[in-house]
Design a protein around this motif. Sequence first.
Motif, PDB file in Angstrom:
ATOM      1  N   ARG A  93       0.832  -1.204   0.000  1.00 57.45           N
ATOM      2  CA  ARG A  93       0.000   0.000   0.000  1.00 57.45           C
ATOM      3  C   ARG A  93       0.861   1.247   0.000  1.00 57.45           C
ATOM      4  NH1 ARG A  93      -5.224   1.495   1.375  1.00 57.45           N
ATOM      5  NH2 ARG A  93      -5.735  -0.707   1.689  1.00 57.45           N
ATOM      6  N   LEU A  94       0.466   2.232  -0.802  1.00 57.05           N
ATOM      7  CA  LEU A  94       1.105   3.546  -0.825  1.00 57.05           C
ATOM      8  C   LEU A  94       0.084   4.597  -0.426  1.00 57.05           C
ATOM      9  CD1 LEU A  94       3.171   3.623  -4.161  1.00 57.05           C
ATOM     10  CD2 LEU A  94       4.089   3.638  -1.836  1.00 57.05           C
ATOM     11  N   ARG A  95       0.492   5.499   0.454  1.00 48.69           N
ATOM     12  CA  ARG A  95      -0.334   6.672   0.770  1.00 48.69           C
ATOM     13  C   ARG A  95       0.226   7.853   0.000  1.00 48.69           C
ATOM     14  NH1 ARG A  95      -1.591   8.500   6.517  1.00 48.69           N
ATOM     15  NH2 ARG A  95      -3.022   9.743   5.267  1.00 48.69           N
ATOM     16  N   ILE A  96      -0.588   8.427  -0.859  1.00 46.63           N
ATOM     17  CA  ILE A  96      -0.150   9.557  -1.673  1.00 46.63           C
ATOM     18  C   ILE A  96      -1.154  10.687  -1.532  1.00 46.63           C
ATOM     19  CG2 ILE A  96       1.048   8.076  -3.320  1.00 46.63           C
ATOM     20  CD1 ILE A  96      -1.291   8.404  -5.223  1.00 46.63           C
ATOM     21  N   ASP A  97      -0.693  11.897  -1.773  1.00 53.03           N
ATOM     22  CA  ASP A  97      -1.585  13.054  -1.745  1.00 53.03           C
ATOM     23  C   ASP A  97      -1.342  13.864  -3.010  1.00 53.03           C
ATOM     24  OD1 ASP A  97      -3.441  14.456   0.463  1.00 53.03           O
ATOM     25  OD2 ASP A  97      -2.502  15.983  -0.793  1.00 53.03           O
ATOM     26  N   LEU A  98      -2.421  14.198  -3.715  1.00 51.92           N
ATOM     27  CA  LEU A  98      -2.344  14.863  -5.010  1.00 51.92           C
ATOM     28  C   LEU A  98      -3.053  16.203  -4.956  1.00 51.92           C
ATOM     29  CD1 LEU A  98      -3.443  11.802  -7.184  1.00 51.92           C
ATOM     30  CD2 LEU A  98      -1.108  12.430  -6.572  1.00 51.92           C
ATOM     31  N   ALA A  99      -2.488  17.191  -5.645  1.00 53.53           N
ATOM     32  CA  ALA A  99      -3.231  18.428  -5.847  1.00 53.53           C
ATOM     33  C   ALA A  99      -4.563  18.073  -6.506  1.00 53.53           C
ATOM     34  CB  ALA A  99      -2.423  19.377  -6.727  1.00 53.53           C
ATOM     35  N   SER A 100      -5.646  18.656  -6.024  1.00 48.50           N
ATOM     36  CA  SER A 100      -6.982  18.178  -6.385  1.00 48.50           C
ATOM     37  C   SER A 100      -7.249  18.194  -7.891  1.00 48.50           C
ATOM     38  CB  SER A 100      -8.040  18.994  -5.652  1.00 48.50           C
ATOM     39  OG  SER A 100      -7.856  20.381  -5.876  1.00 48.50           O
ATOM     40  N   SER A 101      -6.840  19.262  -8.593  1.00 48.76           N
ATOM     41  CA  SER A 101      -7.121  19.311 -10.025  1.00 48.76           C
ATOM     42  C   SER A 101      -6.278  18.310 -10.795  1.00 48.76           C
ATOM     43  CB  SER A 101      -6.883  20.735 -10.557  1.00 48.76           C
ATOM     44  OG  SER A 101      -5.537  21.121 -10.384  1.00 48.76           O
ATOM     45  N   LEU A 102      -5.015  18.115 -10.388  1.00 48.42           N
ATOM     46  CA  LEU A 102      -4.176  17.107 -11.038  1.00 48.42           C
ATOM     47  C   LEU A 102      -4.746  15.711 -10.824  1.00 48.42           C
ATOM     48  CD1 LEU A 102      -0.562  18.360 -10.234  1.00 48.42           C
ATOM     49  CD2 LEU A 102      -1.559  18.108 -12.508  1.00 48.42           C
ATOM     50  N   ALA A 103      -5.275  15.461  -9.639  1.00 45.19           N
ATOM     51  CA  ALA A 103      -5.869  14.157  -9.359  1.00 45.19           C
ATOM     52  C   ALA A 103      -7.057  13.901 -10.290  1.00 45.19           C
ATOM     53  CB  ALA A 103      -6.314  14.083  -7.906  1.00 45.19           C
ATOM     54  N   ARG A 104      -7.952  14.866 -10.365  1.00 44.18           N
ATOM     55  CA  ARG A 104      -9.196  14.643 -11.111  1.00 44.18           C
ATOM     56  C   ARG A 104      -8.993  14.610 -12.618  1.00 44.18           C
ATOM     57  NH1 ARG A 104     -13.452  17.645 -13.227  1.00 44.18           N
ATOM     58  NH2 ARG A 104     -12.529  19.640 -12.633  1.00 44.18           N
ATOM     59  N   LYS A 105      -8.134  15.474 -13.140  1.00 44.63           N
ATOM     60  CA  LYS A 105      -8.037  15.618 -14.587  1.00 44.63           C
ATOM     61  C   LYS A 105      -6.879  14.839 -15.211  1.00 44.63           C
ATOM     62  CE  LYS A 105      -9.118  19.508 -16.534  1.00 44.63           C
ATOM     63  NZ  LYS A 105     -10.489  19.243 -17.000  1.00 44.63           N
ATOM     64  N   VAL A 106      -5.875  14.450 -14.411  1.00 43.98           N
ATOM     65  CA  VAL A 106      -4.691  13.822 -15.010  1.00 43.98           C
ATOM     66  C   VAL A 106      -4.417  12.437 -14.410  1.00 43.98           C
ATOM     67  CG1 VAL A 106      -2.209  14.037 -15.410  1.00 43.98           C
ATOM     68  CG2 VAL A 106      -3.659  16.071 -15.489  1.00 43.98           C
ATOM     69  N   VAL A 107      -4.222  12.373 -13.102  1.00 45.45           N
ATOM     70  CA  VAL A 107      -3.710  11.135 -12.505  1.00 45.45           C
ATOM     71  C   VAL A 107      -4.775  10.043 -12.435  1.00 45.45           C
ATOM     72  CG1 VAL A 107      -2.630  10.106 -10.478  1.00 45.45           C
ATOM     73  CG2 VAL A 107      -1.970  12.405 -11.204  1.00 45.45           C
ATOM     74  N   ILE A 108      -5.935  10.343 -11.864  1.00 47.91           N
ATOM     75  CA  ILE A 108      -6.950   9.306 -11.680  1.00 47.91           C
ATOM     76  C   ILE A 108      -7.432   8.716 -13.006  1.00 47.91           C
ATOM     77  CG2 ILE A 108      -9.318   8.904 -10.852  1.00 47.91           C
ATOM     78  CD1 ILE A 108      -8.642  10.675  -8.449  1.00 47.91           C
ATOM     79  N   PRO A 109      -7.655   9.517 -14.068  1.00 44.97           N
ATOM     80  CA  PRO A 109      -8.027   8.892 -15.346  1.00 44.97           C
ATOM     81  C   PRO A 109      -6.988   7.915 -15.894  1.00 44.97           C
ATOM     82  CG  PRO A 109      -8.558  11.225 -15.378  1.00 44.97           C
ATOM     83  CD  PRO A 109      -7.755  10.994 -14.134  1.00 44.97           C
ATOM     84  N   ALA A 110      -5.721   8.075 -15.504  1.00 42.41           N
ATOM     85  CA  ALA A 110      -4.660   7.192 -15.997  1.00 42.41           C
ATOM     86  C   ALA A 110      -4.441   5.972 -15.115  1.00 42.41           C
ATOM     87  CB  ALA A 110      -3.355   7.973 -16.125  1.00 42.41           C
ATOM     88  N   LEU A 111      -5.113   5.889 -13.954  1.00 40.66           N
ATOM     89  CA  LEU A 111      -4.850   4.804 -13.005  1.00 40.66           C
ATOM     90  C   LEU A 111      -5.176   3.401 -13.523  1.00 40.66           C
ATOM     91  CD1 LEU A 111      -5.839   6.226  -9.502  1.00 40.66           C
ATOM     92  CD2 LEU A 111      -3.564   5.671 -10.364  1.00 40.66           C
ATOM     93  N   PRO A 112      -6.175   3.195 -14.384  1.00 39.42           N
ATOM     94  CA  PRO A 112      -6.378   1.825 -14.877  1.00 39.42           C
ATOM     95  C   PRO A 112      -5.125   1.213 -15.508  1.00 39.42           C
ATOM     96  CG  PRO A 112      -8.302   3.155 -15.372  1.00 39.42           C
ATOM     97  CD  PRO A 112      -7.263   4.094 -14.823  1.00 39.42           C
ATOM     98  N   ALA A 113      -4.357   2.029 -16.228  1.00 37.94           N
ATOM     99  CA  ALA A 113      -3.122   1.513 -16.826  1.00 37.94           C
ATOM    100  C   ALA A 113      -2.097   1.184 -15.754  1.00 37.94           C
ATOM    101  CB  ALA A 113      -2.553   2.538 -17.816  1.00 37.94           C
ATOM    102  N   PHE A 114      -2.051   1.988 -14.681  1.00 36.78           N
ATOM    103  CA  PHE A 114      -1.119   1.705 -13.584  1.00 36.78           C
ATOM    104  C   PHE A 114      -1.453   0.375 -12.923  1.00 36.78           C
ATOM    105  CE2 PHE A 114      -0.088   1.866  -9.039  1.00 36.78           C
ATOM    106  CZ  PHE A 114       1.269   2.127  -9.087  1.00 36.78           C
ATOM    107  N   PHE A 115      -2.731   0.157 -12.605  1.00 34.31           N
ATOM    108  CA  PHE A 115      -3.108  -1.076 -11.925  1.00 34.31           C
ATOM    109  C   PHE A 115      -2.976  -2.296 -12.838  1.00 34.31           C
ATOM    110  CE2 PHE A 115      -5.613   1.896  -9.136  1.00 34.31           C
ATOM    111  CZ  PHE A 115      -4.842   1.660  -8.004  1.00 34.31           C
ATOM    112  N   ALA A 116      -3.113  -2.091 -14.152  1.00 38.68           N
ATOM    113  CA  ALA A 116      -2.883  -3.210 -15.071  1.00 38.68           C
ATOM    114  C   ALA A 116      -1.415  -3.638 -15.044  1.00 38.68           C
ATOM    115  CB  ALA A 116      -3.290  -2.815 -16.490  1.00 38.68           C
TER     116      ALA A 116
END
Length: 299
Positions: A93-116
């Motif tokens: 497990r990793l605990r991370i904290d993201l700037a809110s706009s970067l999380a919503r518009k950039v990082v979270i949409p790309a997470l399916p590829a990370f978990f794959a």
Amino acid sequence: MDRLEAMRVFTRIVELGSFTRAADDLSLPRATLTHTIKRLEERVGAHLLQRTTRRVRPTRDGEVYYNHCVRLLADLDAVEADFREAAVVPKGRLRIDLASSLARKVVIPALPAFFARYPQIELDIGTSDRFIDLVQEGVDCVLRGGDLPDSMMVGRRVATLSQVTVASAAYVKRHGLPQTLAELKDGHLAVNWTSPTTRRASPLEFMVGKRLREVPLPAPVAVSGTEAYLACCEAGLGIAQFPRYRVEEELARGTLVELLPATPPPPFPISVVYQSQRQLPLRLRVFIDWIVDVMEDVH
């Protein structure tokens, strides 16, 4: 408890400033930590911790011993990691904290590829724009925009974003479209961005050639969160400045209008910040490398 484990207990108490919090973090009884520190102080022949009503702090000898412990434990972790990681799949497990706009518009949409790619890593994601104390809050890394404060943390630049000055279409209709920086001072308003850490308001910034110009304007409202900052701008309360990626949809729809494109705001740096360690956990290293790849496509 052996000597190395006692060192780990001591360093965690120093970092969290509390026997109780360290006991919770290490899943050990508080009495075990008290006994361990007593035996450790007897072994080294020095008083290592001083207790106040609010916090536990290292003594002068404790600070010296803490620094030695951190280096020794980091070396040990690095040696063990060298042998483990060749055959180990990144997991945990990793605990991370993201700037809110970067999380919503950039990082979270790309997470399916990370978990794959890394199916055995779990992410505990916080989103905020405030200062995060990684040690005190037990966070592995944060992704933040802007210049980084001096600290014991490591900051790795992952992107430098172009910025735009914008106002709502309703604001432009009401106040007019400024053509020069001088015209900004003639009846125009700003939405003030205030630092979540210092609470100081930042003036609008413009690059005139290679020279930075600051233009403070009257502001009916000041905010310290990116979503509120955008909402105030969209409501017509004043002029604001954003990384272009954050408002490109609003600009395309025409709800926001770009102002003074010939004198844009300075570029906006984005960094991933983590604790200074000689050997990062494998799960953290692969996450940081992935963030670098994701941010390469953001401008």
